[in-house]
Design a protein around this motif. Structure first.
Motif, PDB file in Angstrom:
ATOM      1  N   GLU A 128       0.744  -1.239  -0.102  1.00  0.00           N
ATOM      2  CA  GLU A 128      -0.085   0.033  -0.015  1.00  0.00           C
ATOM      3  C   GLU A 128       0.998   1.377  -0.210  1.00  0.00           C
ATOM      4  O   GLU A 128       0.604   2.195  -0.731  1.00  0.00           O
ATOM      5  CB  GLU A 128      -0.896   0.029   1.235  1.00  0.00           C
ATOM      6  CG  GLU A 128      -1.862   1.187   1.214  1.00  0.00           C
ATOM      7  CD  GLU A 128      -2.977   1.299   2.137  1.00  0.00           C
ATOM      8  OE1 GLU A 128      -3.811   2.312   2.254  1.00  0.00           O
ATOM      9  OE2 GLU A 128      -3.303   0.085   2.605  1.00  0.00           O
ATOM     10  N   PRO A 129       1.860   1.232   0.790  1.00  0.00           N
ATOM     11  CA  PRO A 129       2.769   2.747   0.874  1.00  0.00           C
ATOM     12  C   PRO A 129       3.187   2.819  -0.447  1.00  0.00           C
ATOM     13  O   PRO A 129       3.411   3.925  -1.251  1.00  0.00           O
ATOM     14  CB  PRO A 129       3.558   2.468   1.921  1.00  0.00           C
ATOM     15  CG  PRO A 129       2.938   1.616   2.866  1.00  0.00           C
ATOM     16  CD  PRO A 129       2.249   0.401   2.054  1.00  0.00           C
ATOM     17  N   LEU A 130       3.830   1.744  -1.025  1.00  0.00           N
ATOM     18  CA  LEU A 130       4.427   1.685  -2.401  1.00  0.00           C
ATOM     19  C   LEU A 130       3.532   2.098  -3.445  1.00  0.00           C
ATOM     20  O   LEU A 130       3.959   2.906  -4.344  1.00  0.00           O
ATOM     21  CB  LEU A 130       5.148   0.533  -2.525  1.00  0.00           C
ATOM     22  CG  LEU A 130       6.385   0.468  -3.684  1.00  0.00           C
ATOM     23  CD1 LEU A 130       7.472   1.407  -3.094  1.00  0.00           C
ATOM     24  CD2 LEU A 130       6.834  -0.966  -3.818  1.00  0.00           C
ATOM     25  N   THR A 131       2.343   1.772  -3.534  1.00  0.00           N
ATOM     26  CA  THR A 131       1.623   1.919  -4.464  1.00  0.00           C
ATOM     27  C   THR A 131       1.002   3.609  -4.389  1.00  0.00           C
ATOM     28  O   THR A 131       0.915   4.324  -5.366  1.00  0.00           O
ATOM     29  CB  THR A 131      -0.015   1.157  -4.140  1.00  0.00           C
ATOM     30  OG1 THR A 131       0.473  -0.224  -4.448  1.00  0.00           O
ATOM     31  CG2 THR A 131      -0.985   1.404  -5.405  1.00  0.00           C
ATOM     32  N   HIS A 132       0.618   3.954  -3.223  1.00  0.00           N
ATOM     33  CA  HIS A 132       0.542   5.602  -3.113  1.00  0.00           C
ATOM     34  C   HIS A 132       1.874   6.356  -3.375  1.00  0.00           C
ATOM     35  O   HIS A 132       1.514   7.484  -3.991  1.00  0.00           O
ATOM     36  CB  HIS A 132       0.121   5.508  -1.597  1.00  0.00           C
ATOM     37  CG  HIS A 132      -1.249   4.987  -1.147  1.00  0.00           C
ATOM     38  ND1 HIS A 132      -2.269   4.505  -2.230  1.00  0.00           N
ATOM     39  CD2 HIS A 132      -1.784   4.302  -0.260  1.00  0.00           C
ATOM     40  CE1 HIS A 132      -3.182   4.042  -1.521  1.00  0.00           C
ATOM     41  NE2 HIS A 132      -2.923   3.982  -0.382  1.00  0.00           N
ATOM     42  N   PHE A 133       2.780   5.799  -3.338  1.00  0.00           N
ATOM     43  CA  PHE A 133       3.950   6.722  -3.586  1.00  0.00           C
ATOM     44  C   PHE A 133       4.227   6.908  -5.054  1.00  0.00           C
ATOM     45  O   PHE A 133       4.516   7.954  -5.683  1.00  0.00           O
ATOM     46  CB  PHE A 133       5.091   5.828  -2.832  1.00  0.00           C
ATOM     47  CG  PHE A 133       6.485   6.568  -3.349  1.00  0.00           C
ATOM     48  CD1 PHE A 133       6.750   7.797  -2.819  1.00  0.00           C
ATOM     49  CD2 PHE A 133       7.645   5.870  -4.052  1.00  0.00           C
ATOM     50  CE1 PHE A 133       8.193   8.517  -2.984  1.00  0.00           C
ATOM     51  CE2 PHE A 133       8.719   6.722  -4.489  1.00  0.00           C
ATOM     52  CZ  PHE A 133       8.942   7.800  -3.899  1.00  0.00           C
TER      53      PHE A 133
END
Length: 565
Positions: A128-133
């Motif tokens: 999730e953090p990587l996708t939003h980044f």
């Protein structure tokens, strides 16, 4: 999310006073519930095109017309938890007035921590953090792969995984614990609706409908977790063992892990499941410490306070955002899906946290439920997700390609960028598999209890049947449409359960207001304050009058003495 009801070295508290002694299943409830779930499975399997058309159009209708309801309901649960915790109701004890906590603080906190770890965090902790980044939320206005995008990625991850979901669980757990331990009504969700329905109707068909909705929510919510677990194990085997991640391999994984669950349920090896749960915590902690020490340690330490501060600062805008001025599609894929997922897990997790909280005050219960798992989740996301963000932003590893293959691949891509990546990837797969088994075991026990009149020890055959049905739902939805089908089914099933949870809040507040353990209400306290003031003023006036009378008598005595002389 995965929660293990057996994650403790001690047995959970015994049945509350008044809990049903019989473990005989409610055959009518079992029959209707299983027939409905089997019907959905067969429809999705045989008529996959019509199922996909109906579910897709239904999802669009729900997001267009009821997306606001999920957002508002989630906010209500969080605000209500805080209001109850810090009001006079916080003094009420979950049990008799002289009841002591069943577990010490350390054991209770440890079990809360274990409840916060599971398949969901393994799947989304990096993804999730990587996708939003890489693709920031449209409403954030952040540009991809910038410091603003990194900050936004962590804030939204916290938003979806910390206070709000645990507020949903907290309300469900509080209602169950209050009805069971304080009122002695048993272990069914319908027992919490007695203030509104009455005891007879809560035990009759109106109460059965509530329990049936709870069963449906748990079946599809847990099936989503099991499907995510199968996706991630298949991806891990593809990366580490060159076994192609296909629908066939995913179905084989579900079948193998479901067989392990069936063996555990029939053999009564709940102590073995308990040790598996303990092993899960140890392995997860070891994996996180490994990434923290060998990854960008200083960056992770910087990330924790900065991300928490940003999350708290932007909580209100994020919590009030609907599809009116932002992207419906993004909200449906992320925020509303999460709120639906947490709502579908509320009966399961609520039962677990209520069972371990006998003897606690409501204030202790709610503060513990909100802060302890949320704190553990913050650390997990900062270590795992923060490491992935650092690697991607500095070019130490290219994780964008892994995200394109799905969130399930991002964890293994991040671990591969660290030393002994193959070993840690196998550890991660073992974690997901054991979480799969313990989640299926615990969720099946909850559904067995809901369909056995609240029995704490439902028949093994009933537990196994619910577990097999959950696995079948996960398998069929994966075949039909993969992750999108899992998300769609979760949102659709959770919609009626939103109404159940909101009415549950009403029933809980109505009963808490009449509980003598809460002390006097505010207006009673004001009357008491007024009485105290009156007494003090009256005493002061009386004292002044008495003093004046004494002075007059003394003056008269002096005059009489002077006259005699």
């Amino acid at each position: 999310m995965s929660t293990d009801a057996t994650d403790t070295d001690q047995a959970p508290p015994g049945p509350p006073p008044g809990a049903p002694e019989s473990d005989a299943p409610d055959l009518a409830l079992v029959g209707i519930g299983m027939a409905a779930v089997v019907g959905v499975v067969l429809w999705a399997w045989i008529g996959d095109d019509s199922f996909d058309d109906v579910s897709s159009s239904s999802l669009t209708w729900v997001l267009d017309n009821f997306g606001w309801l999920f957002v508002v309901a989630a906010d209500v649960f969080l605000v209500l938890c805080l209001v109850i915790a810090f009001s006079r109701f916080g003094r009420i004890r979950l049990g008799k007035d002289d009841a002591e906590p069943e577990f010490g603080n350390l054991a209770w906190i440890a079990m809360m921590f274990s409840a916060g770890m599971g398949i969901g965090l393994m799947f989304y902790g990096v993804g999730e953090p990587l996708t939003h980044f890489l693709t920031p939320p449209p409403a954030s206005g952040a540009r991809p792969e910038t410091p603003d995008a990194a900050r936004t990625a962590m804030e939204y991850s916290f938003f979806h995984w910390t206070l709000t979901p645990w507020a949903i669980y907290g309300i469900a757990g509080l209602a169950l614990a209050y009805a069971g331990f304080r009122k002695g009504r048993g272990n069914r969700l319908s027992a919490a609706f007695v203030p509104l329905l009455g005891a007879r109707r809560a035990a009759g068909w109106p109460g059965r409908v509530i329990d049936l909705l709870a069963v449906f929510a748990t079946v599809f919510g847990t099936a989503t977790s099991l499907g995510l677990g199968a996706l991630q194990v298949a991806e891990g085997l593809d990366i580490t063992a060159d076994i192609d991640a296909t629908r066939t391999s995913e179905l084989v994984i579900i079948a193998a892990l479901s067989a392990a669950f069936v063996v555990s349920a029939f053999s009564g090896l709940h102590r073995g499941i308990k040790w598996l749960s303990t092993l899960n915590i140890v392995l997860a902690a070891a994996l996180m410490v490994f990434v923290f020490l060998l990854g960008p340690t200083v960056y992770v330490l910087d990330t924790i306070p900065a991300s928490v501060g940003g999350y708290l600062d932007n909580l209100l805008p994020m919590a009030s955002r609907t599809g009116a001025f932002s992207d419906h599609e993004w909200l449906g894929a992320w925020t509303i899906f999460y709120w639906a997922w947490w709502l579908s897990w509320a009966p399961f997790v609520g039962t677990f946290i209520s069972r371990i909280s006998h003897g606690r005050t409501i204030r202790e219960f709610l503060i513990g439920v909100l802060l302890v798992p949320s704190g553990a989740t913050v650390i997990w996301f900062c270590v795992m997700g923060g490491t992935a963000l650092r690697f991607q932003s500095t070019g130490e590893a290219d994780l964008a390609g892994a995200v394109e293959n799905g969130a399930e691949a991002s964890l293994f891509a991040m671990l591969d960028a660290l030393p002994i990546g193959t070993v840690t990837s196998y550890v991660a797969m073992v974690l997901v598999m054991t979480y799969f088994i313990t989640s299926a075991d615990s969720a099946s026990l909850v559904m067995g209890s809901l369909t056995s009149r609240g029995a704490l020890h439902p028949p093994s055959w009933l537990v196994v049947m619910w577990g097999v049905l959950m696995a079948a739902v996960a398998a069929v939805l994966l075949v039909v449409g993969g992750l999108n089908s899992l998300q769609t089914a979760t949102i659709l099933v959770a919609l009626p359960f939103v109404a159940v949870m909101l009415v549950l809040c009403w029933a809980l507040l109505r009963e808490l207001r009449e509980d003598p353990g809460a002390g006097p209400a505010r207006h009673q306290a004001l009357h008491g304050l007024r009485d105290v003031v009156r007494t003090m003023v009256g005493d002061a006036v009386s004292e002044r009058s008495a003093r004046h009378h004494r002075l007059r008598r003394a003056a008269q005595t002096r005059r009489d003495t002077d006259g005699e002389l």
